[in-house]
Design an enzyme around this catalytic site. Structure first.
Site, PDB file in Angstrom:
ATOM      1  N   ARG A  34      23.261   2.295  83.584  1.00 38.22           N
ATOM      2  CA  ARG A  34      22.968   0.862  83.635  1.00 38.22           C
ATOM      3  C   ARG A  34      22.345   0.462  84.981  1.00 38.22           C
ATOM      4  O   ARG A  34      21.569  -0.490  85.043  1.00 38.22           O
ATOM      5  CB  ARG A  34      24.231   0.048  83.356  1.00 38.22           C
ATOM      6  CG  ARG A  34      24.537  -0.021  81.870  1.00 38.22           C
ATOM      7  CD  ARG A  34      25.793  -0.796  81.583  1.00 38.22           C
ATOM      8  NE  ARG A  34      25.874  -1.150  80.172  1.00 38.22           N
ATOM      9  CZ  ARG A  34      26.984  -1.509  79.561  1.00 38.22           C
ATOM     10  NH1 ARG A  34      28.125  -1.563  80.224  1.00 38.22           N
ATOM     11  NH2 ARG A  34      26.961  -1.827  78.279  1.00 38.22           N
ATOM     12  N   LYS A 199      37.581   0.647  67.920  1.00 37.18           N
ATOM     13  CA  LYS A 199      37.976  -0.604  67.267  1.00 37.18           C
ATOM     14  C   LYS A 199      37.240  -0.881  65.968  1.00 37.18           C
ATOM     15  O   LYS A 199      36.077  -1.244  65.964  1.00 37.18           O
ATOM     16  CB  LYS A 199      37.765  -1.768  68.226  1.00 37.18           C
ATOM     17  CG  LYS A 199      38.842  -1.869  69.268  1.00 37.18           C
ATOM     18  CD  LYS A 199      38.922  -3.271  69.776  1.00 37.18           C
ATOM     19  CE  LYS A 199      40.164  -3.481  70.597  1.00 37.18           C
ATOM     20  NZ  LYS A 199      40.166  -4.789  71.224  1.00 37.18           N
ATOM     21  N   GLY A 357      27.551   1.385  75.768  1.00 42.23           N
ATOM     22  CA  GLY A 357      27.988   1.980  77.021  1.00 42.23           C
ATOM     23  C   GLY A 357      28.700   3.309  76.809  1.00 42.23           C
ATOM     24  O   GLY A 357      28.399   4.303  77.476  1.00 42.23           O
ATOM     25  N   GLY A 381      28.256  -3.840  72.431  1.00 38.64           N
ATOM     26  CA  GLY A 381      28.479  -5.008  71.580  1.00 38.64           C
ATOM     27  C   GLY A 381      27.180  -5.770  71.347  1.00 38.64           C
ATOM     28  O   GLY A 381      26.922  -6.265  70.246  1.00 38.64           O
TER      29      GLY A 381
HETATM   30  C1  3PG Z   1      29.585  -3.905  77.712  1.00 46.94           C
HETATM   31  O1  3PG Z   1      30.068  -2.958  78.355  1.00 46.94           O
HETATM   32  O2  3PG Z   1      29.439  -3.856  76.467  1.00 46.94           O
HETATM   33  C2  3PG Z   1      29.057  -5.080  78.468  1.00 46.94           C
HETATM   34  O3  3PG Z   1      29.006  -4.841  79.832  1.00 46.94           O
HETATM   35  C3  3PG Z   1      29.846  -6.312  78.144  1.00 46.94           C
HETATM   36  O4  3PG Z   1      31.153  -6.183  78.618  1.00 46.94           O
HETATM   37  P1  3PG Z   1      32.335  -7.050  77.963  1.00 46.94           P
HETATM   38  O5  3PG Z   1      32.556  -6.493  76.571  1.00 46.94           O
HETATM   39  O6  3PG Z   1      33.518  -6.870  78.867  1.00 46.94           O
HETATM   40  O7  3PG Z   1      31.860  -8.485  77.916  1.00 46.94           O
END
Ligand code: 3PG
Length: 401
Positions: A34, A199, A357, A381
């Site tokens: 990232r 999940k 990620g 997400g």
């Molecule tokens: C992720 O890792 O998907 C993003 O950085 C968003 O993080 P979060 O789900 O804690 O908002």
């Protein structure tokens, strides 16, 4: 709105909202993907003579400063990668940040401390987010939003700040959308989606949305046990989201109606406990409780037959999207399923996208190179919600939805 729409940025203080939420192990960055992905936008702005103020979240520190989630190591890594000094402010909108921003000359860069050390960043109350965004806005003349991984969050730096400052999407967001659009517009068949991770509830929406569009859906990771349980199998002590069983049964029925293959594992790797030194057994997916570990057996990876079957389907596909590791890849005995899926993706004669990620970190940690895949998305997400067809607040506010 693109960066060009902001006009000349020479001498301007430009806040760049990145997603530098990298995996850390004892303060050490285990995957800097990232950080690398943020470089094109940051380098372009610095070359133009902007005064660059980088903001990001890291983890979920719940609105309180917490050294465990400091961006300091990330700022240091950014300095190495970008090849110039990167200043670091020990707060986000306090004296350290204000001073550091004021000290910037044209073409210089500072990283501010974790946005989520401030409760206003993630508050559900509009006025609290707005107040924090107003404080952030004091530090910049314009906003370049480039944290693709966080565009699905209605948070102060992603959403509210873009309503205060002149704002535009950065190069990473543009590049991500370019590829993800190809997955939603006219994906070439056979189109296979591989879902893993832990999940089930996070991924259910995407399953509902994708079923009518894909040819095969391969299920691995922690979520596979809820699918096996929905088919009436016993899963020992494996991860199970009991409240999702009915929804999963509904998807299995819907897939049958649509003629879409939901492919579930036929064998799994079961462990005596969670740990690299556990005893392990490979067993059929319908006999998880019949290993020597009985009901205490924990399924932690797809088995070798499943890995082969998944790999064959992936290799024959023209479009593949993969989100979520197949097993606990961080522990060597449970990494083979994820490795097999990653290897198959590298052989796809078509478009292969690794989203998220965890999956992105997995392929790098397992020794694959980014250029072996069509695209590695920085959004987990975010990419799922995009494929789900949801409206993403961080894109909408920039006029990119
Ligand atoms: C992720 O890792 O998907 C993003 O950085 C968003 O993080 P979060 O789900 O804690 O908002």
């Amino acid at each position: 709105r693109t960066i060009e729409s902001l006009g000349s940025l020479r001498g301007k203080r430009v806040i760049v909202r990145c997603d530098l939420n990298v995996p850390l192990d004892d303060g050490r960055i285990t995957d800097d993907g990232r950080v690398r992905a943020s470089l094109p936008t940051l380098s372009a702005l610095l070359a133009e003579g902007a005064r660059v103020v980088v903001v990001s979240h890291l983890g979920r520190p719940d609105g309180e400063p917490n050294p465990k989630y400091s961006l300091a190591p990330v700022a240091a890594r950014l300095g190495e990668l970008i090849g110039r000094p990167v200043a670091f402010a020990t707060d986000t909108v306090g004296a350290s940040a204000t001073d550091a921003v004021a000290a910037l000359a044209d073409g210089e860069i500072v990283v501010l401390e974790n946005l989520r050390f401030n409760a206003g960043e993630t508050s559900k109350v509009d006025s609290e987010r707005g107040a924090f965004a107003a404080q952030l806005a004091e530090l910049g003349d314009a906003l370049v939003s480039d944290g693709f991984g966080v565009v699905h969050r209605k948070q102060a730096s992603v959403y509210d700040l873009a309503q205060i400052l002149p704002s535009a999407a950065g190069l990473l967001i543009a590049a991500e959308l370019d590829v993800l659009d190809r997955l939603t517009a006219n994906p070439e068949a056979p189109y296979t989606v591989v879902l893993g991770g832990s999940k089930v509830s996070d991924k259910l929406g995407v399953i509902g949305h994708l079923l009518p569009r894909v040819n095969s859906l391969l299920i691995g990771g922690g979520m596979l046990f809820t699918f096996l349980a929905a088919q009436g199998h016993k899963v020992g002590s494996s991860l199970l989201e009991a409240d999702q069983l009915d929804t999963v049964r509904g998807y299995l029925a819907e897939a049958e109606r649509l003629g879409v293959k939901i492919v579930l594992p036929t064998d799994v790797v079961v462990a005596s406990k969670f740990g690299a030194d556990a005893e392990i057994a490979v067993t059929a997916a319908d006999s998880i409780e019949e290993t020597p570990f009985g009901v205490s057996g924990l399924g932690l990876d797809i088995g070798p037959d499943t890995a082969q079957a998944f790999a064959a389907i992936i290799r024959e596909s023209k479009t593949v999207f993969w989100n979520g590791p197949m097993g606990v890849f961080e522990l060597a005995p449970f990494a083979e399923g994820t490795r097999a899926v990653a290897a198959a993706l590298t052989e796809v004669d078509g478009l292969s996208v690794v989203g998220g990620g965890d999956s992105a970190a997995a392929v790098r940690i397992l020794g694959f190179n980014d250029d072996q895949f069509g695209h590695i998305s920085t959004g987990g997400g975010a990419s799922l919600e995009f494929l789900e067809g949801k409206r993403l607040p961080g894109l909408e506010v920039l006029g990119w939805a």
